[in-house]
Design an enzyme around this catalytic site. Structure first.
Site, PDB file in Angstrom:
ATOM      1  N   ASP A 103       0.843  -1.203   0.000  1.00 19.61           N
ATOM      2  CA  ASP A 103       0.000   0.000   0.000  1.00 19.61           C
ATOM      3  C   ASP A 103       0.874   1.248   0.000  1.00 19.61           C
ATOM      4  O   ASP A 103       2.057   1.199   0.364  1.00 19.61           O
ATOM      5  CB  ASP A 103      -0.964   0.014   1.191  1.00 19.61           C
TER       6      ASP A 103
ATOM      7  N   GLU B 145      -0.058  -0.922   5.869  1.00 22.73           N
ATOM      8  CA  GLU B 145       0.994  -0.363   6.722  1.00 22.73           C
ATOM      9  C   GLU B 145       0.776   1.120   6.933  1.00 22.73           C
ATOM     10  O   GLU B 145       0.942   1.642   8.036  1.00 22.73           O
ATOM     11  CB  GLU B 145       2.378  -0.615   6.090  1.00 22.73           C
TER      12      GLU B 145
END
Ligand code: BES
Ligand code: MN
Ligand code: MN
Length: 456
Positions: A89, A154
């Site tokens: 991400d 994250e």
């Protein structure tokens, strides 16, 4: 001496880079609901690639948010097992008009590749995958057992992976973790990161009147939510950067004298940092601490945004009923997110001006971590880095946070080797994020050499 895997990686480098661009074109921004399917597409691309290069048990592991990517290769009898970690991400790309080329159209320019996620963390995830491919393609085997665990949250606190790690799944049985999500201290200087700050990310909501009000009719009598919020924010930190929350500093474990001495010998110039990296008139922060101490070993508090009220062009005379602020604190070893949040929340309630209601919410949190360096994996890493970069490794901390690293230690008892290849000026989270192409290449070489070294 260069292994066949190293040669394979060199010969295939142009293809590796083209493949990375495909991953970078997927706008897997974890915080934006409209990009949820893009996050899944990025995860699926990794699944497809891990299968192609010869991993077993390759799959998505569903979470309440974006999926985890899992794979393993466990055929190295009597060898250690590494858990390879990274995140697919990325942070939002805005402000878009400050990008020289569009964030999701990866572009090569003066020895770098520019794109959102180029270095944080898709380029480094790809470096791991390509190191593994190079080893498998040339030897049909890996020098050690490998499990891969990539996450897609994250940048939003990593709750899905935290729950999975806390469950102590047998899929995570390993001897150490290899985390590629950090940076070199300076170009050409091999670096291992051995400490991260933790964080609590919060929102304060202030409510005054029951609805927005005409500021002429009611101004002077009705509480203004923004003024109250500003008063609260101004009391969280003093002019020297000291956080005013009672007890906030009580549990801090300061760095050792040896660590401080090592930091003093790092090639670091505060003035150069101020001008080239920060670009401000002056640096701020607690007197008596160097910049490295302030950013690595002291907590801090920042305000990220104050949404609400009238923000259109022109003027509107209104007393907003409601105001919000996004406030985070970075924590250092010794501090815990739960205690820090309780202290902060109590203090905010206590200093709230009369006439408004306050709500303090925790959005996400992560513990700080310190990595022990007296283990064979760190030693193997320094040997590998020396072979590839021709220099001794420096050990640094980082002011950033990777919440899962603390959980690897806490729940799985895994030491982490944080071997990353970003540079301080790579603009992570900012416009024109880049990854230096030489670092991408030498990063792959370093990872290959490291895995060979651990398995030998
Ligand atoms: N890779 C970074 C953390 C980092 C930055 C490590 C620089 C070393 C050097 C990571 O992706 C990150 O940005 N983490 C967030 C975590 C947060 C959202 C919980 C951070 O630090 O803001
Ligand atoms: Mn990252
Ligand atoms: Mn990041």
């Amino acid at each position: 001496m260069s292994s066949s895997a190293a040669t394979y990686a060199r010969e295939n480098h142009p293809r590796f880079l083209e493949e990375l661009k495909t991953l970078l074109r997927i706008p897997s921004v974890s915080t934006l609901p409209e990009n949820a399917t893009d996050c899944r597409r990025a995860a699926e691309l990794l699944v497809t690639e891990l299968r192609r290069i010869g991993f077993d048990n390759v799959r998505l592991i569903e979470t309440e948010g974006h999926p985890l990517v899992y794979a393993d290769w466990l055929h190295a009898t009597n060898k250690p097992t590494v858990l390879c970690y990274g995140h697919y991400d990325v942070q939002p790309a805005d402000p878009l008009d400050e990008w020289n080329t569009p964030p999701f159209e990866p572009t090569e320019r003066n020895g770098n590749i520019y794109a959102r996620g180029a270095v944080d963390d898709k380029g480094q995830v790809w470096a791991q995958v390509k190191a593994l491919e190079s080893l498998l393609a040339t030897k049909r085997a890996l020098p050690l057992n490998v499990r891969v665990l990539f996450e897609g949250e994250e940048e939003v606190g990593g709750e899905g992976i935290a729950a999975f790690v806390a469950s102590k799944s047998p899929l995570l049985q390993a001897d150490f973790a290899l985390v590629s999500d950090t940076e070199l201290f300076a170009p050409g200087l091999p670096t291992l990161c051995v400490g991260l700050r933790g964080m609590i990310y919060t929102e304060i909501e202030v409510r005054g009147a029951k609805t927005d009000l005409h500021s002429g009719m009611y101004g002077g009598a009705a509480p203004n939510a923004f003024v109250s919020l500003a008063q609260i924010l101004s009391r969280l930190k003093d002019e020297d950067g000291r956080i005013l929350i009672p007890g906030f500093y009580d549990d801090i474990i300061p760095p050792s004298a040896a660590e401080l001495a090592a930091w003093r010998s790092l090639p670091f110039d505060e003035e150069q940092y101020r001008i080239a990296e920060v670009g401000s008139k002056k640096l701020v922060g607690e007197p008596g601490y160097t910049v490295l101490e302030r950013t690595w070993a002291r907590p801090t508090l920042d305000v990220h945004g104050i949404p609400g009220g009238f923000i259109g062009a022109g003027a509107k005379t209104v007393i907003p009923a409601k105001a919000q602020a996004k406030v985070s604190m970075r924590l250092v070893p010794g501090m815990t997110p739960a205690k820090a949040f309780a202290q902060y929340k109590n203090f905010v309630q206590q200093i709230a001006p009369a006439g408004v209601d306050i709500e303090v919410r925790l959005i996400h949190s992560g513990a700080p971590c310190l990595i022990p360096v007296d283990n064979p994996y760190i030693q193997a890493a320094t040997r590998a880095l020396h072979e590839v970069w021709g220099r001794d490794t420096v050990f640094i901390r980082s002011g950033g946070s990777i919440p899962i690293v603390g959980d690897f230690a806490k729940h799985l008892n895994l030491p982490s080797v944080m071997m990353g290849f970003g540079l301080p000026d790579d603009n992570i989270h900012a416009p024109n994020e880049k990854f230096n192409l030489k670092n991408f290449e030498l990063g792959i070489q370093s990872l290959i050499r490291f895995l060979e070294e651990v398995g030998s």
